[in-house]
Design a protein around this motif. Structure first.
Motif: not given
Length: 248
Positions: A62-88
C-alpha cells in the motif's frame, strides 16, 4: 485522433511486482479497443509466516502504490484499476474510501478497487445479504475483509484463509484447493461466495462453481475489471467469464 489500439479506453493498472495472475486475467477480459497498461508496485517476496508478517507485507505494498500510480500516469490512461486487493480492505469502508481518495487526488482519475467492486457486483446480482469469504491470506487479513463487508451491510457467515507462505505462493494454489475451500464455506444460509486476493487464479473456476452451487461466486479480478469497464461506459458482453460480464 485517439490511441490507435486503446481507442475506446486505456486502463492504468497497478499490481504488486510479485503478482503473475492479475495481468493475464485482465487481458483475458479485455474487449477490442481497450488496452491495459501495467505499473508494478515494488513488492519484496517476503515470507508470510504469521498474521503479523502478512499484514506488514500488505501495508508495504500500500505504501508503494503511489509510486506506481505516478509511473503509469505517463501513458495518459483514462481510468485506473487496482490489481491488488488487500490494501483496499484495510480499516473497513472508511479505509477503502480513504485509499480511493488518496489515489484519485494524486492522479486526477477515478479508480476501480477490489473492495468496492465486489460490493457493486453483489448489488448487481441483487438479493445478496449473507456471504462467505475465501482468500489466500492469513486470518488477520480476513478480519479486515470481513470488517469491510460488514460495514457495507453484508453478514459474513464463514471465511477461510489459505495461509499462503509467500506472495508468489498465492499463484501456486491449485484448482482443487480452491474447490475444497468453496465447499468448506458454502451453506444454505450463504447467498454468495466472494474470493479475494488478486494473485489467486479464480476467474474461470468461479464460473464453474457458480453453475454447480446455483449462487453467485465472485472472483475479485472479474469484479474489478467489470467495474472498470462499466464505469467507463463500456457495456460489451465478454463470454466465458461469468454473469457479471455476460449479463450486467
Amino acid at each position: 485522433m485517439g490511441d490507435v489500439l486503446g481507442w475506446r479506453c486505456k486502463f492504468g493498472v497497478m499490481g504488486p511486482s510479485t503478482n503473475t495472475v492479475v495481468q493475464p486475467d485482465y487481458d483475458m477480459m479485455r474487449p477490442a479497443g481497450v488496452t491495459n497498461h501495467y505499473s508494478r508496485i515494488y513488492t519484496p517476496n517476503a515470507d508470510a509466516i504469521s498474521n503479523e508478517t502478512f499484514l506488514a507485507g500488505a501495508r508495504l505494498i500500500g505504501n508503494n502504490t503511489l509510486d506506481a500510480v505516478k509511473s503509469v500516469m505517463t501513458c495518459k490512461p483514462d481510468h485506473l484499476v487496482m490489481g491488488m486487493s488487500a490494501v483496499t480492505f484495510f480499516d473497513g469502508a472508511k479505509g477503502a474510501d480513504a485509499f480511493v481518495k488518496q489515489v484519485e487526488d494524486v492522479s486526477g482519475l477515478k479508480i476501480s478497487v477490489g473492495s468496492h467492486s465486489c460490493t457493486a457486483a453483489m448489488n448487481a446480482y441483487g438479493g445478496v445479504k449473507n456471504i462467505s469469504i475465501m482468500s489466500p491470506y492469513w486470518p488477520a487479513m480476513n478480519e479486515q475483509v470481513a470488517r469491510y463487508f460488514t460495514d457495507m451491510g453484508f453478514t459474513v457467515k464463514k471465511d477461510i484463509a489459505m495461509h499462503c507462505p509467500s506472495w508468489t505462493g498465492i499463484a501456486e494454489v491449485t484448482p482443487k484447493q480452491c474447490v475444497d475451500a468453496i465447499k468448506a464455506i458454502d451453506g444454505d444460509d450463504v447467498d454468495a461466495i466472494v474470493q479475494v486476493g488478486t494473485n489467486l487464479s479464480m476467474v474461470k473456476l468461479a464460473v464453474m462453481a457458480e453453475m454447480w452451487l446455483g449462487k453467485p461466486v465472485i472472483a475479485i479480478n472479474t469484479a474489478t475489471y467489470w467495474h472498470a469497464l462499466r464505469t467507463m461506459g463500456i457495456q460489451d458482453k465478454v463470454a466465458g467469464c461469468g454473469p457479471l460480464l455476460e449479463r450486467f
